[in-house]
Design an enzyme around this catalytic site. Sequence first.
Site, short mmCIF file in Angstrom:
data_model
loop_
_atom_site.label_atom_id
_atom_site.label_comp_id
_atom_site.label_asym_id
_atom_site.label_seq_id
_atom_site.Cartn_x
_atom_site.Cartn_y
_atom_site.Cartn_z
N ASP A 144 0.84 -1.19 0.00
CA ASP A 144 0.00 0.00 0.00
C ASP A 144 0.88 1.25 0.00
O ASP A 144 2.01 1.23 0.50
CB ASP A 144 -0.89 0.04 1.24
CG ASP A 144 -1.89 -1.10 1.28
OD1 ASP A 144 -2.17 -1.69 0.21
OD2 ASP A 144 -2.39 -1.41 2.39
N LYS A 145 0.34 2.32 -0.52
CA LYS A 145 1.07 3.59 -0.58
C LYS A 145 1.70 3.95 0.76
O LYS A 145 2.87 4.35 0.82
CB LYS A 145 0.12 4.71 -1.03
CG LYS A 145 0.68 6.13 -0.95
CD LYS A 145 -0.34 7.12 -1.47
CE LYS A 145 0.11 8.57 -1.27
NZ LYS A 145 0.00 9.00 0.13
#
Length: 330
Positions: A144-145
């Site tokens: 995830d970012k």
Amino acid sequence: MTHDTTVRSLVVEPGAAPERLDRVLARGFEDLSRARLQALARDGHVRCDDVEIRDPSRKIAGGSRLEVLVPAPLPAEPQGEALPLVVVHEDDDLIVIDKPAGLVVHPAAGHEDGTLVNRLIAHCGDSLSGIGGVRRPGIVHRLDKDTSGLLVVAKNDRAHQGLSAQFADHGRSGALERAYLALVWGVPEPRAGTITASLARSRHNREKIAVVRDGEGRHAVTHYRVENLPGGDGLTALVRCRLETGRTHQIRVHLSHRGHPLLGDATYGAAFKTKAARLSEKPRAALAALDRQALHAAELGFLHPRTGERLRFESPLPEDFSNLLRALEA
């Protein structure tokens, strides 16, 4: 034929039983994926005994001479950007990156540039021999970012195939190892165990993942163990998670489902924000400075797709995460 095209050839073993063209080619040219070879055949780049064959399923007899015209990889899309990367390991086949929080892995709407892929294209340059005919990095898994930590990327078709197979197996054969460290609210009981709960897109918010009944989503399994209790007050716990499957937001959703969302997780822990008020001043300030979910991909192990060598890497906690942990322990 252009000067950028490479001619590859092989002779099928005389007396061999007839076999599909794509299978023969995949066995003979292990550095090219079967999908890539099928595409080359359909595009008219494969000849058998000087006759063009466009059907990848065509049976090829023993003793046949095959030629494959392999065009040079097309320029990468998106374009490369010379931006910083923390490289943990790199060789001709793959590269292992320690991704900082805040870095998007792949270009998408709203994140067309500045991504990990843009940086890898610039960093790797000509060492990217082409995934599916395009000079691009082979992303076999993502973070995830706002999750930090280790991520491996393939540089060529052969490495992409080998790594993808290990990630598809999810470590059941013992080849792949992934461990994450997470700071969660409360203390999971039992202190070590397994969370098995199917996951799917939420019907109410398509940007979120939700636990669903078996048969309605994708099977997901997370093994966890409480490492320690920062501060000793039971308000938070440091948990080590090992993935048996790799679903989107899996750790975040599974732990939240158990009533232990990650600190800083605005998506799956918003209902627990009031717990932050129970923290003393320093950990409360450190949590605000974190400004993301407290999740870090700390360990990554796999077999090298070419040599079969066992590779294993560890990533120390990034500063924002370690600052929060120290503040909680104080």
